[in-house]
Design a protein around this motif. Structure first.
Motif, PDB file in Angstrom:
ATOM      1  N   GLN A   1       2.441   1.817  -3.406  1.00 61.83           N
ATOM      2  CA  GLN A   1       1.482   2.387  -4.347  1.00 61.83           C
ATOM      3  C   GLN A   1       1.257   3.868  -4.073  1.00 61.83           C
ATOM      4  OE1 GLN A   1      -1.674  -0.547  -3.715  1.00 61.83           O
ATOM      5  NE2 GLN A   1      -1.399  -1.229  -5.832  1.00 61.83           N
ATOM      6  N   GLN A   2       1.195   4.226  -2.798  1.00 58.98           N
ATOM      7  CA  GLN A   2       0.967   5.633  -2.436  1.00 58.98           C
ATOM      8  C   GLN A   2       2.100   6.534  -2.927  1.00 58.98           C
ATOM      9  OE1 GLN A   2       0.508   5.313   1.812  1.00 58.98           O
ATOM     10  NE2 GLN A   2      -1.715   5.100   1.681  1.00 58.98           N
TER      11      GLN A   2
ATOM     12  N   LYS B   1       0.841  -1.197   0.000  1.00 61.91           N
ATOM     13  CA  LYS B   1       0.000   0.000   0.000  1.00 61.91           C
ATOM     14  C   LYS B   1       0.882   1.254   0.000  1.00 61.91           C
ATOM     15  CE  LYS B   1      -2.584   1.644   3.557  1.00 61.91           C
ATOM     16  NZ  LYS B   1      -3.551   1.512   4.666  1.00 61.91           N
ATOM     17  N   LEU B   2       1.913   1.251   0.818  1.00 64.31           N
ATOM     18  CA  LEU B   2       2.849   2.372   0.863  1.00 64.31           C
ATOM     19  C   LEU B   2       3.522   2.561  -0.493  1.00 64.31           C
ATOM     20  CD1 LEU B   2       4.666   4.478   2.459  1.00 64.31           C
ATOM     21  CD2 LEU B   2       6.271   2.582   2.639  1.00 64.31           C
TER      22      LEU B   2
ATOM     23  N   ARG C   1       4.071   5.799  -5.401  1.00 67.02           N
ATOM     24  CA  ARG C   1       4.331   5.463  -6.807  1.00 67.02           C
ATOM     25  C   ARG C   1       5.744   4.889  -6.995  1.00 67.02           C
ATOM     26  NH1 ARG C   1       0.787   9.754  -6.944  1.00 67.02           N
ATOM     27  NH2 ARG C   1      -0.955   9.546  -8.364  1.00 67.02           N
TER      28      ARG C   1
END
Length: 139
Positions: free
Chosen positions: A66-67, A63-64, A69
């Motif tokens: 993805q946040q 998740k991190l 990028r």
């Protein structure tokens, strides 16, 4: 074979470093349960808890990525999936053979080397990426 957290494994991101330390703690609880000849059910509970925590940690880390990028997200996620596949194979071996020195040794060798290698290479790269993106650029 217990695994000890070393400061050089820190990737410079507090949340992830704390989770990594907890992974080491969960792993050591499993090893201690085996070494202290605890009830088989308790040893298995420690292993399932370690596995569940690893999966939770991977989800948080992904998740991190993805946040922020993170450019190597897919490659990194594949490493997480490969770890889970290997753990599933070890679980099958554990079910078939029961808790024995050879199974526990295979598990500890795999998990120890994977954690240290993965954290010191793949996860450290995330830390460098995030910290370089956060540092001000000079004109």
């Amino acid at each position: 074979m217990l695994v000890e957290w070393r400061d050089d494994l820190s990737i410079g991101m507090l949340e992830i470093d704390v989770q990594h330390k907890l992974l080491f703690d969960k792993f050591n609880a499993f090893v201690n349960a085996y070494q202290n000849n605890l009830d088989v059910e308790e040893i298995m509970r420690m292993f399932w808890f370690l596995e569940a925590y690893a999966v939770t940690h991977f989800k948080e880390e992904e998740k991190l990525m993805q946040q922020v990028r993170y450019p190597d997200y897919e490659k990194h996620r594949e490493k997480h999936l490969a770890f889970i596949d290997q753990i599933n194979l070890l679980k099958e071996r554990l079910k078939a053979e029961g808790i024995s020195q050879s199974v526990v040794s295979a598990m500890t060798n795999f998990i120890t080397s994977w954690l240290i290698d993965h954290i010191s290479t793949m996860d450290r790269a995330i830390g460098r990426f995030v910290n370089s993106a956060a540092s001000p650029r000079l004109p």
